[in-house]
Design a protein around this motif. Structure first.
Motif, short mmCIF file in Angstrom:
data_model
loop_
_atom_site.label_atom_id
_atom_site.label_comp_id
_atom_site.label_asym_id
_atom_site.label_seq_id
_atom_site.Cartn_x
_atom_site.Cartn_y
_atom_site.Cartn_z
N GLN A 163 8.46 -56.76 -65.41
CA GLN A 163 9.61 -57.20 -66.19
C GLN A 163 10.91 -56.92 -65.44
O GLN A 163 11.15 -55.79 -64.98
CB GLN A 163 9.64 -56.50 -67.55
N GLU A 165 14.63 -56.71 -66.29
CA GLU A 165 15.43 -56.62 -67.52
C GLU A 165 16.61 -55.66 -67.37
O GLU A 165 17.05 -55.04 -68.33
CB GLU A 165 14.55 -56.23 -68.71
N LEU A 167 18.03 -57.29 -70.73
CA LEU A 167 18.83 -57.82 -69.64
C LEU A 167 20.25 -58.06 -70.09
O LEU A 167 21.22 -57.73 -69.39
CB LEU A 167 18.20 -59.11 -69.10
#
Length: 269
Positions: free
Chosen positions: A163, A165, A192
């Protein structure tokens, strides 16, 4: 053996019909997932039977411990859908414990550097590519294989989803995407936005947010990796799939809450 000539999830010639999410991605068809945070075998079965390719068992933010994690993987995989575990961290024991359920892949949150991504790969692969230990019969069961068959194929069929983010993750995304063994970049838009903008949810049209999304997708394309993101509903999924290989359409808790809220509003406007 160098990693450059080792088969990956993108190049594997292994054919296993049980690996629905991987097979859908490799066929370049829209791959659909969702998150589940509620610990229940029956709940996992109900969600798995909706037509999804993968169900992400959320052990980061969900109410899911080891017992429920194992049970959910077994329930989902037995129905021909891919169980993916979002782990709560990157330590080797957490990764090994999740993989030993028989999950078809791992989603690892908050990957900010190439070094972090490389460490995840190391502890998710059997030797000679990594340092993953073997001692459980359960992983093979989740793949419909014998243990020797699983050990021969796991390094190239398990999905490693990292991920992106955070602002730091975006800054380092090209290096992260270049790490051998990383298969898929997944955008967590809420975190994010929090990192880039200082608030959530983002509207989605803020220039810095849009630029970050484009940079992540470009890095995935450059290095031949899949890209995906979280979306809130079907119409947004249709739009996102013009750019992404795969999406996760919301999660169980939000879906249940939203459905009941909408139905009750019909009665009590």
């Amino acid at each position: 053996m160098t990693t450059s000539n080792v088969p990956t999830a993108h190049t594997t010639q292994v054919s296993n019909p049980r690996l629905r999410l991987l097979n859908t991605l490799r066929k370049k068809e829209p791959a659909l997932m969702t998150f589940i945070a509620i610990p229940s075998v029956r709940h996992a079965q109900i969600v798995a039977l909706t037509g999804l390719d993968g169900v992400i068992i959320d052990c980061e933010h969900g109410h899911i411990g080891d017992d429920s994690m194992h049970n959910s993987v077994a329930a989902i995989s037995s129905l021909g859908v891919s169980p993916i575990i979002r782990v709560r961290g990157t330590s080797p024991d957490i990764l090994k414990r999740a993989l030993d359920t028989g999950a078809h892949g791992l989603m690892i949150p908050m990957i900010n550097t190439a070094e972090e991504a490389a460490a995840v790969v190391t502890y998710s692969k059997f030797p000679p590519l990594g340092l993953r230990g073997q001692g459980s019969a359960f992983p093979a069961i989740g793949h419909g294989l014998t243990t020797p068959e699983y050990m021969k194929t796991a390094n190239e069929t398990l999905l490693t989803i990292v991920q992106i983010e955070s602002k730091q993750g975006v800054e380092n995304v090209d290096a992260i995407a270049a790490v051998p063994g990383v298969d898929y970049l997944f955008i967590g838009p809420n975190d994010l936005a929090q990192s880039l903008l200082g608030y959530t949810p983002a509207r989605g049209d803020e220039p810095v947010f849009v630029e970050a999304i484009e940079k992540i997708v470009a890095a995935a394309r450059k290095h031949g990796k899949w890209a995906g993101r979280l979306v809130n509903d079907g119409p947004l999924a249709q739009e996102a799939l013009k750019k992404f290989d795969s999406v996760a359409i919301t999660g169980d808790t939000k879906a249940i809450s939203n459905w009941y809220t909408a139905q009750i509003a019909c009665v009590r406007p």
